[in-house]
Design a protein around this motif. Structure first.
Motif, PDB file in Angstrom:
ATOM      1  N   ALA A  40      12.821 -15.109 -59.057  1.00  0.00           N
ATOM      2  CA  ALA A  40      12.887 -15.744 -60.375  1.00  0.00           C
ATOM      3  C   ALA A  40      13.961 -16.834 -60.391  1.00  0.00           C
ATOM      4  O   ALA A  40      14.978 -16.717 -59.706  1.00  0.00           O
ATOM      5  CB  ALA A  40      13.200 -14.697 -61.439  1.00  0.00           C
ATOM      6  N   PRO A  41      13.736 -17.868 -61.188  1.00  0.00           N
ATOM      7  CA  PRO A  41      14.774 -18.900 -61.332  1.00  0.00           C
ATOM      8  C   PRO A  41      16.082 -18.263 -61.817  1.00  0.00           C
ATOM      9  O   PRO A  41      16.084 -17.486 -62.766  1.00  0.00           O
ATOM     10  CB  PRO A  41      14.206 -19.848 -62.393  1.00  0.00           C
ATOM     11  N   ASP A  42      17.143 -18.554 -61.140  1.00  0.00           N
ATOM     12  CA  ASP A  42      18.472 -18.009 -61.455  1.00  0.00           C
ATOM     13  C   ASP A  42      18.533 -16.482 -61.371  1.00  0.00           C
ATOM     14  O   ASP A  42      19.460 -15.872 -61.889  1.00  0.00           O
ATOM     15  CB  ASP A  42      18.951 -18.463 -62.842  1.00  0.00           C
ATOM     16  N   GLY A  43      17.519 -15.841 -60.781  1.00  0.00           N
ATOM     17  CA  GLY A  43      17.527 -14.386 -60.651  1.00  0.00           C
ATOM     18  C   GLY A  43      17.498 -13.678 -61.988  1.00  0.00           C
ATOM     19  O   GLY A  43      18.013 -12.567 -62.120  1.00  0.00           O
ATOM     20  N   LEU A  44      16.870 -14.298 -62.983  1.00  0.00           N
ATOM     21  CA  LEU A  44      16.894 -13.783 -64.354  1.00  0.00           C
ATOM     22  C   LEU A  44      15.477 -13.632 -64.897  1.00  0.00           C
ATOM     23  O   LEU A  44      14.686 -14.573 -64.846  1.00  0.00           O
ATOM     24  CB  LEU A  44      17.684 -14.737 -65.249  1.00  0.00           C
ATOM     25  N   LEU A  45      15.171 -12.439 -65.413  1.00  0.00           N
ATOM     26  CA  LEU A  45      13.875 -12.177 -66.039  1.00  0.00           C
ATOM     27  C   LEU A  45      14.075 -11.336 -67.291  1.00  0.00           C
ATOM     28  O   LEU A  45      14.977 -10.493 -67.341  1.00  0.00           O
ATOM     29  CB  LEU A  45      12.948 -11.414 -65.098  1.00  0.00           C
ATOM     30  N   ARG A  46      13.219 -11.546 -68.245  1.00  0.00           N
ATOM     31  CA  ARG A  46      13.192 -10.668 -69.403  1.00  0.00           C
ATOM     32  C   ARG A  46      12.707  -9.302 -68.936  1.00  0.00           C
ATOM     33  O   ARG A  46      11.796  -9.202 -68.112  1.00  0.00           O
ATOM     34  CB  ARG A  46      12.258 -11.251 -70.447  1.00  0.00           C
ATOM     35  N   ALA A  47      13.303  -8.238 -69.432  1.00  0.00           N
ATOM     36  CA  ALA A  47      12.960  -6.883 -68.995  1.00  0.00           C
ATOM     37  C   ALA A  47      11.473  -6.608 -69.178  1.00  0.00           C
ATOM     38  O   ALA A  47      10.829  -6.017 -68.303  1.00  0.00           O
ATOM     39  CB  ALA A  47      13.804  -5.851 -69.738  1.00  0.00           C
TER      40      ALA A  47
ATOM     41  N   GLY B 285      25.623  -1.899 -59.370  1.00  0.00           N
ATOM     42  CA  GLY B 285      26.029  -3.292 -59.268  1.00  0.00           C
ATOM     43  C   GLY B 285      24.954  -4.230 -58.754  1.00  0.00           C
ATOM     44  O   GLY B 285      25.240  -5.376 -58.418  1.00  0.00           O
ATOM     45  N   LEU B 286      23.701  -3.773 -58.716  1.00  0.00           N
ATOM     46  CA  LEU B 286      22.603  -4.598 -58.199  1.00  0.00           C
ATOM     47  C   LEU B 286      22.063  -5.586 -59.227  1.00  0.00           C
ATOM     48  O   LEU B 286      21.553  -6.657 -58.865  1.00  0.00           O
ATOM     49  CB  LEU B 286      21.462  -3.709 -57.700  1.00  0.00           C
ATOM     50  N   VAL B 287      22.151  -5.212 -60.499  1.00  0.00           N
ATOM     51  CA  VAL B 287      21.674  -6.058 -61.592  1.00  0.00           C
ATOM     52  C   VAL B 287      22.657  -5.962 -62.756  1.00  0.00           C
ATOM     53  O   VAL B 287      23.493  -5.055 -62.812  1.00  0.00           O
ATOM     54  CB  VAL B 287      20.259  -5.652 -62.087  1.00  0.00           C
ATOM     55  N   ALA B 288      22.509  -6.903 -63.683  1.00  0.00           N
ATOM     56  CA  ALA B 288      23.285  -6.867 -64.928  1.00  0.00           C
ATOM     57  C   ALA B 288      22.319  -7.113 -66.080  1.00  0.00           C
ATOM     58  O   ALA B 288      21.414  -7.941 -65.971  1.00  0.00           O
ATOM     59  CB  ALA B 288      24.377  -7.929 -64.908  1.00  0.00           C
ATOM     60  N   ARG B 289      22.509  -6.376 -67.155  1.00  0.00           N
ATOM     61  CA  ARG B 289      21.691  -6.602 -68.349  1.00  0.00           C
ATOM     62  C   ARG B 289      22.402  -7.599 -69.254  1.00  0.00           C
ATOM     63  O   ARG B 289      23.630  -7.584 -69.383  1.00  0.00           O
ATOM     64  CB  ARG B 289      21.465  -5.301 -69.114  1.00  0.00           C
ATOM     65  N   GLU B 290      21.604  -8.450 -69.895  1.00  0.00           N
ATOM     66  CA  GLU B 290      22.132  -9.446 -70.819  1.00  0.00           C
ATOM     67  C   GLU B 290      21.264  -9.460 -72.065  1.00  0.00           C
ATOM     68  O   GLU B 290      20.108  -9.049 -72.028  1.00  0.00           O
ATOM     69  CB  GLU B 290      22.105 -10.846 -70.172  1.00  0.00           C
ATOM     70  N   GLU B 291      21.827  -9.970 -73.139  1.00  0.00           N
ATOM     71  CA  GLU B 291      21.044 -10.116 -74.362  1.00  0.00           C
ATOM     72  C   GLU B 291      20.054 -11.254 -74.196  1.00  0.00           C
ATOM     73  O   GLU B 291      20.301 -12.209 -73.464  1.00  0.00           O
ATOM     74  CB  GLU B 291      21.960 -10.396 -75.551  1.00  0.00           C
ATOM     75  N   CYS B 292      18.951 -11.152 -74.906  1.00  0.00           N
ATOM     76  CA  CYS B 292      17.925 -12.187 -74.881  1.00  0.00           C
ATOM     77  C   CYS B 292      18.199 -13.162 -76.022  1.00  0.00           C
ATOM     78  O   CYS B 292      18.276 -12.758 -77.184  1.00  0.00           O
ATOM     79  CB  CYS B 292      16.548 -11.554 -75.036  1.00  0.00           C
ATOM     80  N   ASP B 293      18.360 -14.443 -75.704  1.00  0.00           N
ATOM     81  CA  ASP B 293      18.663 -15.454 -76.723  1.00  0.00           C
ATOM     82  C   ASP B 293      17.523 -15.635 -77.720  1.00  0.00           C
ATOM     83  O   ASP B 293      17.766 -15.859 -78.901  1.00  0.00           O
ATOM     84  CB  ASP B 293      18.968 -16.809 -76.062  1.00  0.00           C
TER      85      ASP B 293
ATOM     86  N   ARG C  30      19.488  -9.618 -64.863  1.00  0.00           N
ATOM     87  CA  ARG C  30      19.945 -10.637 -63.920  1.00  0.00           C
ATOM     88  C   ARG C  30      20.303  -9.990 -62.588  1.00  0.00           C
ATOM     89  O   ARG C  30      20.994  -8.970 -62.530  1.00  0.00           O
ATOM     90  CB  ARG C  30      21.173 -11.371 -64.460  1.00  0.00           C
ATOM     91  N   LEU C  31      19.839 -10.596 -61.527  1.00  0.00           N
ATOM     92  CA  LEU C  31      20.184 -10.172 -60.183  1.00  0.00           C
ATOM     93  C   LEU C  31      21.636 -10.552 -59.911  1.00  0.00           C
ATOM     94  O   LEU C  31      22.038 -11.689 -60.133  1.00  0.00           O
ATOM     95  CB  LEU C  31      19.265 -10.878 -59.175  1.00  0.00           C
ATOM     96  N   THR C  32      22.442  -9.609 -59.474  1.00  0.00           N
ATOM     97  CA  THR C  32      23.842  -9.887 -59.153  1.00  0.00           C
ATOM     98  C   THR C  32      23.954 -10.348 -57.695  1.00  0.00           C
ATOM     99  O   THR C  32      22.986 -10.274 -56.929  1.00  0.00           O
ATOM    100  CB  THR C  32      24.710  -8.633 -59.337  1.00  0.00           C
ATOM    101  N   ASP C  33      25.138 -10.806 -57.315  1.00  0.00           N
ATOM    102  CA  ASP C  33      25.359 -11.176 -55.912  1.00  0.00           C
ATOM    103  C   ASP C  33      25.119  -9.979 -54.996  1.00  0.00           C
ATOM    104  O   ASP C  33      24.538 -10.119 -53.920  1.00  0.00           O
ATOM    105  CB  ASP C  33      26.779 -11.720 -55.718  1.00  0.00           C
TER     106      ASP C  33
END
Length: 154
Positions: free
Chosen positions: A53-60, A85-93, A102-105
Motif C-alpha cells: 500500500a502507498p505509505d504502508g497505510l490502509l483503512r482497517a 510493533g509490526l503495525v500502528a493504528r491511527e484515526e481515520c481522517d 500503518r505498517l511500522t519500520d
C-alpha cells in the motif's frame, strides 16, 4: 428443494484434492513462516497488503476486505500485531468511526525478511509439483471459479 445431485467420482476427486492442498499447504506455510521469520500466517497475511500500500497505510475495513476477513478478526489481529510493533493504528481522517492501520519500520523489516523464504516455500510445495502446461490450465480455471463466486460483501 429437490433431491441432492451428488458429486461424481471425478468431481469428488478434484474437490477433495483442492481441500487437501489448501489445508496441507497452509499448514506447511504457517510452519515455515514461524521457523524462518517468527511470523504467524495471520501476521504475514496482513503484512503483505500493507507492504504494498502507498505509505504502508490502509483503512482497517479495506485491509479486511483485501484478505477476506471479518472486521472483528482484523481488529483482534491488528491489536496483537500492534503489541509486537509490526503495525500502528491511527484515526481515520474521513470517518471518525473508522481506523487506519500503518505498517511500522519493524513490520516492513519483518515482511522483507520473511518474503524470500515464503516465496521459496510456495515454489517448493506448490509450483514444483506442476508442469508448465498444468499451470496454463489451472490459472485460468481458478480465475473463472473466483469470478463466479460472490465477493466478501455478498
Amino acid at each position: 428443494m429437490g433431491e441432492a445431485r451428488w458429486l461424481d467420482e471425478r468431481e469428488a476427486l478434484v474437490w477433495r484434492g483442492i481441500i487437501g492442498v489448501l489445508h496441507r499447504v497452509t499448514a506447511v506455510m504457517e510452519r515455515r513462516l514461524v521457523e524462518s521469520a517468527g511470523l504467524s500466517g495471520a501476521e504475514y497475511t496482513l503484512l503483505v497488503p500493507l507492504s504494498e500500500a502507498p505509505d504502508g497505510l490502509l483503512r482497517a475495513r479495506e485491509l479486511g476486505r483485501m484478505v477476506g476477513w471479518e472486521r472483528s478478526r482484523v481488529s483482534h489481529q491488528v491489536i496483537r500485531m500492534e503489541k509486537r510493533g509490526l503495525v500502528a493504528r491511527e484515526e481515520c481522517d474521513e470517518d471518525a468511526r473508522g481506523s487506519m492501520v500503518r505498517l511500522t519500520d519493524a513490520g516492513r523489516a519483518a515482511i522483507v525478511a520473511a518474503a524470500p523464504a515464503h516465496v521459496a516455500a510456495v515454489r517448493q510445495h506448490f509450483f514444483s509439483a506442476l508442469t508448465d502446461a498444468e499451470l496454463e490450465v489451472i490459472g485460468p480455471a481458478l480465475e473463472r471459479v473466483l469470478d463466479r463466486l460472490p465477493d466478501d460483501d455478498g
